[in-house]
Design an enzyme around this catalytic site. Structure first.
Site, PDB file in Angstrom:
ATOM      1  CE1 TYR A 134      -3.110  -3.039   0.626  1.00 37.52           C
ATOM      2  CE2 TYR A 134      -4.448  -1.317   1.595  1.00 37.52           C
ATOM      3  CZ  TYR A 134      -4.330  -2.588   1.096  1.00 37.52           C
ATOM      4  OH  TYR A 134      -5.427  -3.407   1.068  1.00 37.52           O
ATOM      5  CE  LYS A 183       4.634 -16.388  -5.640  1.00 39.31           C
ATOM      6  NZ  LYS A 183       4.284 -17.819  -5.763  1.00 39.31           N
ATOM      7  CG  ASP A 216       2.024 -19.892  -4.165  1.00 39.58           C
ATOM      8  OD1 ASP A 216       2.741 -19.634  -3.166  1.00 39.58           O
ATOM      9  OD2 ASP A 216       2.500 -20.326  -5.225  1.00 39.58           O
ATOM     10  CG  ASP A 240      -6.954  -6.551   2.687  1.00 38.42           C
ATOM     11  OD1 ASP A 240      -7.748  -6.600   3.641  1.00 38.42           O
ATOM     12  OD2 ASP A 240      -7.236  -6.024   1.597  1.00 38.42           O
ATOM     13  CG  ASP A 244     -11.412 -10.452   2.703  1.00 37.27           C
ATOM     14  OD1 ASP A 244     -10.987  -9.807   3.682  1.00 37.27           O
ATOM     15  OD2 ASP A 244     -12.200  -9.987   1.859  1.00 37.27           O
TER      16      ASP A 244
END
Ligand code: GGG
Length: 351
Positions: A134, A183, A216, A240, A244
């Site tokens: 962000y 990652k 992943d 984030d 979810d």
């Protein structure tokens, strides 16, 4: 204890679940003689249309006078999300150095999980909340078919190390197990830097088992074996997305709470559900208030009102266990029905 709370219900279902949650919080505090002074602010997309900004120019200074911020949701289809988020939510997180975004995910009895009746999970996702993906660095360049966009991520040593330390300390207070989302096979600069700093901080926590897992594979494992995780630390974007996913595994994003915490306590921390404004169901009185009420539980804990926090959480758990559920959980109760049921369970027994 009288604490002062800034309330920003915001947009969409935020304006429905926030008042419902405030009623429940007041009901939890009343028997203990505590009160919260709620200061309601109409900062929202409606204000943006009316006055050209989500919040006033001195909005941050106004909020800084309060002990905490209770936020609903921001976002409206009539305004680009980038305006609503960067005009309200993100400046609050950054100016108050709320660098920890705590997102507990726990399966509640009575809430059906898409993984079936035997699925279990009790995870806290610790999302880095002040930097990472962000970022305002970058821009759009070129024209026509040659147009391109560049987005720079920012990971600082201080930023990664402080969130890693917070997560390790939290893991130490729980089941002593930490997973770091990475990652580093594809993102070649920032993610190896993240890994190195998390590993380095981990040397101070030999009693906490830890590992680094590619995002992943981690996403797949949260679905395959959610019960195997304790604390997960992740960058701003990864945290984030994972929260979810984990909330959906636990039944619904409608039950997922969050706390944006300034651990130094120099500034107010902010408590908000993980979900957004949900314009598709707004105005129908069917939004699930559990995430907002549970965010209130986190706020009471942060304010040191732990007995009221405990009773409020108990009342929420009893309510859902007894089947008072909104449509996202397969029930037919409305927002007010759930709040009424929670309030009824908090009322002092009459003799
Ligand atoms: N509950 C606050 C809210 O409306 N969140 C919507 C959202 O898109 N948040 C982005 C983020 O948390 O980074």
């Amino acid at each position: 204890v009288a604490k002062s709370i800034a309330v920003i219900a915001g947009d969409g279902i935020g304006t429905e679940v926030v008042p419902a949650a405030m009623r429940c919080i007041d009901a939890a505090l009343a028997p203990e003689g505590h009160v919260l002074h709620w200061h309601e602010l109409d900062w929202s997309s409606a204000r943006y249309h009316r006055e050209g900004a989500m919040m006033p120019a001195d909005g941050i200074e106004q909020l800084d006078r309060h002990d905490a911020i209770f936020l609903g949701a921001v976002g409206d289809p009539s305004i680009p999300d980038v305006e609503t988020l960067w005009g309200l939510l993100i400046p609050i997180r950054r100016r108050f150095d709320q660098y920890v975004n705590l997102r507990p995910v726990r399966m509640l009895d009575g809430v059906p999980s898409p993984l079936g009746p035997d699925a279990r999970c009790d995870i806290v996702i610790v999302r880095e909340n002040s930097e990472g993906e962000y970022s305002e660095l970058g821009g759009r360049f070129g024209d026509g078919d040659d147009a391109f966009a560049v987005q720079n991520d920012v990971f600082t040593r201080r930023g990664v190390r402080r969130i890693a330390r917070y997560a390790y300390e939290l893991a130490r207070s729980r089941r002593r197990d930490l997973t770091s989302a990475t990652k580093s096979n594809g993102i070649i600069h920032t993610m190896p830097f993240w890994d190195e700093n998390v590993t380095d901080v981990g040397r101070d926590f030999p009693d906490v088992a830890s590992r680094s897992v590619l995002i992943d594979a981690l996403a797949a494992d949260i679905v395959r074996k959610p019960g195997s995780f304790d604390v997960i630390v992740a960058s701003n974007l990864f945290g984030d997305i994972l929260s979810d996913l984990a909330a959906a595994v636990a039944g619904s994003i409608g039950i997922a709470p969050s706390a944006n915490v300034d651990p130094s306590r120099m500034h107010p921390s902010m408590f908000e559900p993980v979900h957004g404004s949900a314009p598709d169901i707004a105005g129908r009185g069917i939004a699930n208030p559990v995430a907002q009420i549970w965010s209130g539980v986190l706020m009471l804990e942060h304010l040191g009102l732990s007995s009221a926090a405990h009773r409020l959480m108990q009342a929420v758990e009893d309510t859902v266990r007894e089947g008072v559920l909104t449509p996202d959980l397969g029930g037919d109760a409305g927002t007010a029905d759930v709040a009424d049921a929670v309030v009824a369970r908090l009322a002092p027994a009459s003799h």
